[in-house]
Design a protein around this motif. Sequence first.
Motif, PDB file in Angstrom:
ATOM      1  N   SER A 104       0.706  -7.151 -13.584  1.00  5.93           N
ATOM      2  CA  SER A 104       0.570  -5.741 -13.212  1.00  5.93           C
ATOM      3  C   SER A 104       1.925  -5.036 -13.144  1.00  5.93           C
ATOM      4  CB  SER A 104      -0.154  -5.613 -11.867  1.00  5.93           C
ATOM      5  OG  SER A 104       0.642  -6.129 -10.807  1.00  5.93           O
ATOM      6  N   ARG A 105       3.038  -5.783 -13.103  1.00 12.63           N
ATOM      7  CA  ARG A 105       4.370  -5.164 -13.100  1.00 12.63           C
ATOM      8  C   ARG A 105       4.623  -4.398 -14.394  1.00 12.63           C
ATOM      9  NH1 ARG A 105       9.256  -8.827 -11.292  1.00 12.63           N
ATOM     10  NH2 ARG A 105      10.160  -6.731 -11.185  1.00 12.63           N
ATOM     11  N   LEU A 106       3.931  -4.828 -15.460  1.00 17.14           N
ATOM     12  CA  LEU A 106       4.140  -4.151 -16.740  1.00 17.14           C
ATOM     13  C   LEU A 106       3.707  -2.694 -16.676  1.00 17.14           C
ATOM     14  CD1 LEU A 106       2.871  -6.970 -19.141  1.00 17.14           C
ATOM     15  CD2 LEU A 106       5.237  -6.451 -18.478  1.00 17.14           C
ATOM     16  N   ALA A 107       2.813  -2.374 -15.746  1.00 15.53           N
ATOM     17  CA  ALA A 107       2.329  -0.998 -15.611  1.00 15.53           C
ATOM     18  C   ALA A 107       3.158  -0.184 -14.624  1.00 15.53           C
ATOM     19  CB  ALA A 107       0.863  -0.992 -15.187  1.00 15.53           C
ATOM     20  N   GLY A 108       4.206  -0.787 -14.049  1.00 11.53           N
ATOM     21  CA  GLY A 108       5.068  -0.041 -13.142  1.00 11.53           C
ATOM     22  C   GLY A 108       4.972  -0.516 -11.711  1.00 11.53           C
ATOM     23  N   ARG A 109       5.926  -0.034 -10.907  1.00 18.00           N
ATOM     24  CA  ARG A 109       6.009  -0.478  -9.520  1.00 18.00           C
ATOM     25  C   ARG A 109       4.781  -0.064  -8.718  1.00 18.00           C
ATOM     26  NH1 ARG A 109      11.550   1.471  -7.052  1.00 18.00           N
ATOM     27  NH2 ARG A 109      10.609   0.406  -5.265  1.00 18.00           N
ATOM     28  N   THR A 110       4.289   1.139  -8.953  1.00 15.07           N
ATOM     29  CA  THR A 110       3.127   1.610  -8.187  1.00 15.07           C
ATOM     30  C   THR A 110       1.906   0.758  -8.493  1.00 15.07           C
ATOM     31  OG1 THR A 110       3.986   3.862  -8.187  1.00 15.07           O
ATOM     32  CG2 THR A 110       1.646   3.567  -7.704  1.00 15.07           C
ATOM     33  N   ALA A 111       1.685   0.492  -9.786  1.00 19.56           N
ATOM     34  CA  ALA A 111       0.544  -0.340 -10.164  1.00 19.56           C
ATOM     35  C   ALA A 111       0.671  -1.745  -9.569  1.00 19.56           C
ATOM     36  CB  ALA A 111       0.439  -0.417 -11.685  1.00 19.56           C
ATOM     37  N   ARG A 112       1.903  -2.274  -9.555  1.00 17.31           N
ATOM     38  CA  ARG A 112       2.110  -3.606  -8.987  1.00 17.31           C
ATOM     39  C   ARG A 112       1.780  -3.619  -7.512  1.00 17.31           C
ATOM     40  NH1 ARG A 112       1.527  -7.969  -7.443  1.00 17.31           N
ATOM     41  NH2 ARG A 112       3.041  -9.682  -7.387  1.00 17.31           N
ATOM     42  N   ALA A 113       2.213  -2.598  -6.784  1.00 20.32           N
ATOM     43  CA  ALA A 113       1.953  -2.541  -5.342  1.00 20.32           C
ATOM     44  C   ALA A 113       0.459  -2.404  -5.058  1.00 20.32           C
ATOM     45  CB  ALA A 113       2.727  -1.387  -4.723  1.00 20.32           C
ATOM     46  N   LEU A 114      -0.216  -1.540  -5.833  1.00 22.32           N
ATOM     47  CA  LEU A 114      -1.657  -1.346  -5.615  1.00 22.32           C
ATOM     48  C   LEU A 114      -2.443  -2.611  -5.953  1.00 22.32           C
ATOM     49  CD1 LEU A 114      -2.134   2.279  -6.991  1.00 22.32           C
ATOM     50  CD2 LEU A 114      -2.131   1.535  -4.598  1.00 22.32           C
ATOM     51  N   THR A 115      -2.042  -3.276  -7.035  1.00 20.25           N
ATOM     52  CA  THR A 115      -2.733  -4.513  -7.411  1.00 20.25           C
ATOM     53  C   THR A 115      -2.581  -5.571  -6.333  1.00 20.25           C
ATOM     54  OG1 THR A 115      -2.392  -4.058  -9.767  1.00 20.25           O
ATOM     55  CG2 THR A 115      -2.868  -6.340  -9.146  1.00 20.25           C
ATOM     56  N   HIS A 116      -1.360  -5.700  -5.808  1.00 21.34           N
ATOM     57  CA  HIS A 116      -1.133  -6.699  -4.764  1.00 21.34           C
ATOM     58  C   HIS A 116      -1.951  -6.379  -3.518  1.00 21.34           C
ATOM     59  CE1 HIS A 116       0.905  -9.849  -2.596  1.00 21.34           C
ATOM     60  NE2 HIS A 116       1.253  -8.995  -1.641  1.00 21.34           N
ATOM     61  N   THR A 117      -1.994  -5.106  -3.148  1.00 19.29           N
ATOM     62  CA  THR A 117      -2.791  -4.713  -1.979  1.00 19.29           C
ATOM     63  C   THR A 117      -4.266  -5.027  -2.204  1.00 19.29           C
ATOM     64  OG1 THR A 117      -1.219  -2.960  -1.418  1.00 19.29           O
ATOM     65  CG2 THR A 117      -3.451  -2.786  -0.507  1.00 19.29           C
ATOM     66  N   ALA A 118      -4.767  -4.756  -3.429  1.00 16.32           N
ATOM     67  CA  ALA A 118      -6.168  -5.050  -3.733  1.00 16.32           C
ATOM     68  C   ALA A 118      -6.450  -6.548  -3.654  1.00 16.32           C
ATOM     69  CB  ALA A 118      -6.524  -4.512  -5.121  1.00 16.32           C
ATOM     70  N   LEU A 119      -5.524  -7.357  -4.167  1.00 17.36           N
ATOM     71  CA  LEU A 119      -5.711  -8.807  -4.102  1.00 17.36           C
ATOM     72  C   LEU A 119      -5.710  -9.296  -2.658  1.00 17.36           C
ATOM     73  CD1 LEU A 119      -3.432  -9.975  -7.070  1.00 17.36           C
ATOM     74  CD2 LEU A 119      -5.933  -9.956  -6.993  1.00 17.36           C
ATOM     75  N   ILE A 120      -4.812  -8.752  -1.856  1.00 10.75           N
ATOM     76  CA  ILE A 120      -4.783  -9.121  -0.440  1.00 10.75           C
ATOM     77  C   ILE A 120      -6.120  -8.766   0.220  1.00 10.75           C
ATOM     78  CG2 ILE A 120      -3.715  -8.603   1.793  1.00 10.75           C
ATOM     79  CD1 ILE A 120      -2.013 -10.390   0.058  1.00 10.75           C
ATOM     80  N   GLY A 121      -6.637  -7.582  -0.085  1.00  8.67           N
ATOM     81  CA  GLY A 121      -7.915  -7.173   0.498  1.00  8.67           C
ATOM     82  C   GLY A 121      -9.057  -8.081   0.080  1.00  8.67           C
ATOM     83  N   LEU A 122      -9.119  -8.449  -1.205  1.00  6.93           N
ATOM     84  CA  LEU A 122     -10.190  -9.327  -1.682  1.00  6.93           C
ATOM     85  C   LEU A 122     -10.108 -10.708  -1.041  1.00  6.93           C
ATOM     86  CD1 LEU A 122     -10.234  -8.403  -5.487  1.00  6.93           C
ATOM     87  CD2 LEU A 122     -12.011  -7.899  -3.793  1.00  6.93           C
ATOM     88  N   LEU A 123      -8.911 -11.243  -0.958  1.00 14.59           N
ATOM     89  CA  LEU A 123      -8.759 -12.561  -0.357  1.00 14.59           C
ATOM     90  C   LEU A 123      -9.085 -12.533   1.135  1.00 14.59           C
ATOM     91  CD1 LEU A 123      -5.493 -13.708  -2.170  1.00 14.59           C
ATOM     92  CD2 LEU A 123      -7.785 -14.683  -2.460  1.00 14.59           C
ATOM     93  N   LEU A 124      -8.699 -11.464   1.820  1.00  9.46           N
ATOM     94  CA  LEU A 124      -9.055 -11.338   3.235  1.00  9.46           C
ATOM     95  C   LEU A 124     -10.560 -11.202   3.408  1.00  9.46           C
ATOM     96  CD1 LEU A 124      -6.211  -8.980   4.542  1.00  9.46           C
ATOM     97  CD2 LEU A 124      -6.564 -11.397   5.136  1.00  9.46           C
TER      98      LEU A 124
END
Length: 684
Positions: free
Chosen positions: A92-112
Motif C-alpha cells: 500500500s506504500r506504492l499508493a502514498g503515505r496516506t493510503a499506507r496509513a489508512l490501510t494499516h489502520t484498516a488491518l488493525i481494525g480487522l484483526l482487532l
Amino acid sequence: MAEPASADPPAPDERARPAAGRWDRGWRGELGRLLEVVALVGLVVTQPLLDVLGRSPDFFLFHRADPAQILLLTALVAVVPTVPVALLGTLSRLAGRTARALTHTALIGLLLAALAVQVGRHVTPLRGVPLLLVAVLAGAAGAVAHRRWRAPGRVLRLAAAGPVAFVALFLLASPTSAVVLPRTDGGAAGTAQGSGVHPPVVMLILDELPLVSLLGADGRIDAARFPHFAELAGTSTWYRNATGVSGWTPNALPAMLTGRYPARPVAPHYSQYPDNIFTAFGGLYDIQAEESITRLCPPSRCEQPVTPEQGLGVLVQETGKLFGQVTGPTESAVDPEDSYREQTRAEAGLDAAEPVPADPKFRWDSLDDNQPARFTSFLAGLKPTPRPTLHFLHLLMPHSPWAYLPSGARYDAPEDLPNDGAGWVELARQRHLAQLGYTDRLIGETLRTLRASGLYDQALVVVTADHGVSFRPGAQGRGMDAIKAAAGEVAWVPMFIKEPRQQAGRVDDRNWEHVDLLPTVADEANIRLPWRVDGRSARQAPRTDGTKHFYDRPGEPVTFPGGVPAPPLLPTPHPLVGTEVRAGPAGGSARVADLAAFTAVDPDTGTLPALVWGDVPDRIPDGTLLAVAVNGRIGAVVPVVPADPGGRRFAALLSDDKLFHAGTNQLDVFQVATDGTLRRLALS
C-alpha cells in the motif's frame, strides 16, 4: 568585472542528511507497523491454535507426526499468517503515505475485530451475527483509538514478543512437548511371577462403545444384532459392571494400561507414562502393538507401525479446519475427534490380510476393502510364535465419524449434521448402532482368525472399550453434562476376558474399574508388576465398595454408585419401515443432496448412498414425518427438524443395504399425513 561569489556545493554528508533522516524515520515506522501486525496475528492465529494443539498431543500421535513435522507446522502457524497481512500493508506504500496509513489502520481494525470474536465467545453468551456486530464495533473503536493515540501502538509493539512466547510454551511446557522432545524411553520391565507359563495375550480395545448399545431388552447381549459379541460372551468372562475411568481416550487408555487413575493432564506418551503394560511385558514378551491416539509403547519395546505416515499436508489441512472452529462466531458443530478416521486397507495400500469370510450376510464381498488399516495389520500378526507375544490393538471403532453400515458398506455424510437436538439425537444413535454392527463383524473376523491360527484356546483374549458415549437428548457426548445425565451410557463399557483354555462363558458383576485391567492381565500372564497400581486384579477378592470413579479432568474424580445399567428404551421402528410403497397423490417438493448418486450405484465398490439428507420448504411444518424409499420399499421414516444454520433439514439412514441394487435406483421421499396417507414430493 567582479567575480561571482563562490557557490560551492554542500558536502555530500550534509546533502544526504535530510534524506537519510526521512529514510530512517520511514524504516522505523514500517518496522513498528510490522511489529503491530505480528502482535495481533499472534493473538488471533498463533496463540489459539498452539494453545489447542498444545493440549491435544493425541492429534499428532494419531496422525503419526514426527518431531520434524511438528516443528515445521509450528513454524508455519507462527510465521505464515503474518506474511500476507504484512505484504498487503507494504504494497500500500506504492499508493502514498496516506493510503499506507489508512490501510494499516484498516488491518488493525480487522484483526482487532477477529480477536474480539474469540474473546466474545469466551466471556459473553453472544454467538453468530450478534457477536459479529459487536466484534466489528470493537474493531472499529480499536482502530480509531490506534490512529488517535500513540499508547495502543506502543502496547502492540511490545506484544510482538507474544508469538515467540507462544511457541516456547508449546514446545517446552505444553503436554505436546513430550511428543516433540521425549525425555525417557520407558520404565522397568516386569518379572516372572511363580513358575507359571506366559500365555499369548491378545488385547482389542474398542473406542466409544457403551455397554448398553450391545444389550437387548433382557439385559443380555443382543445376539440377533451382534452375533459375534454374543459368541465372545459365550466363551469368556463378562465383567458386566465394568466402567472406564474417563470419557477421553488420552486419559482413559493410559489408566487402563498403567493401572493408575488419571493424575495429570499429560500426553499419552511413553515419556509421561514410562510404567505401562508394554514396558512391564517387554522383558518377557515380544510385542506387536497397533496404537491409535497414544504412543505408550517405547521404541525400545515396539517397532514403529507399518502403516504409512500421513504427512505434513494432512497436519496443515486439519489445523486449518481447527482454526475455523476456534475463531468462528458460532460454536463448532463438528467434534474435533471426528478427524480421527481410520484409513481403510485399500486407502493405506495394504494387501488383504485374510480371505473374505464365507458369510452370506455380507453382500458385497468387500469386508477386507473396508477394514481399517490398523485392524488388517493386527489380524496379520495373530499367529503362534516361539516366544510369548502381546498382540495389542486400539481400534477407533465404533467411534465417530460414523461411515459404515452393518454389512461393511460405507456411506458419505456431511460434516455439519448435528448430533444433538430434536430429530438429530436419534439419527446419531442409529448411525452409531449401524457402525457397531460393522464392529461386530470385525470381532467375528478376529475370533475366526484366532481359531484358524490355533491361538484362541491357548491365549488370554481381552476385548473391551475405553469409554462410552451418551445419546441422551440435551446431554449428548461424554463430558460432565453427559455423565450427570446418563452415566450408564458414558462410563459402562463391555469387558470380556477369555482365559487360556476357557470353554464356558460366565458373568461376573464385581465392581470393575478400568484401572483393574493391567493387574488382571499381568496376573493371568504370570508377570509381577514393578510399580504400585490403583487397580485390583480379578484374581483378588472383589471390592466391597461399589463406588465408581470417573475423571473428566485428571486429578479431579467424580464419584457415583455402581450397578449394572439397564438398557435404554429405544424408539419402536415406524410401522411403514420395510413396507412396499402405496403412494397417494403427488404434491410438495424437497431438495436432496447428491441425488445423482442413485443413478449409478456400484455395490462392488463397497460404498452406497445410504444417508439421504436435504431440506424442505417452509410450508411443510416442523415435525412432519417423511418416508424415504428406495426401489419401492420404505427404508426410514424421519421428522422434519426445526431450522438450524443448515436450513430446514431432514436426514435418514437407510441401514438395510438390500434396498439397493447395481445401476439406477429409484429414490422417493413421501410426506406422511396423520392418517397414514403418503404424498410424493418432487425431488431436486
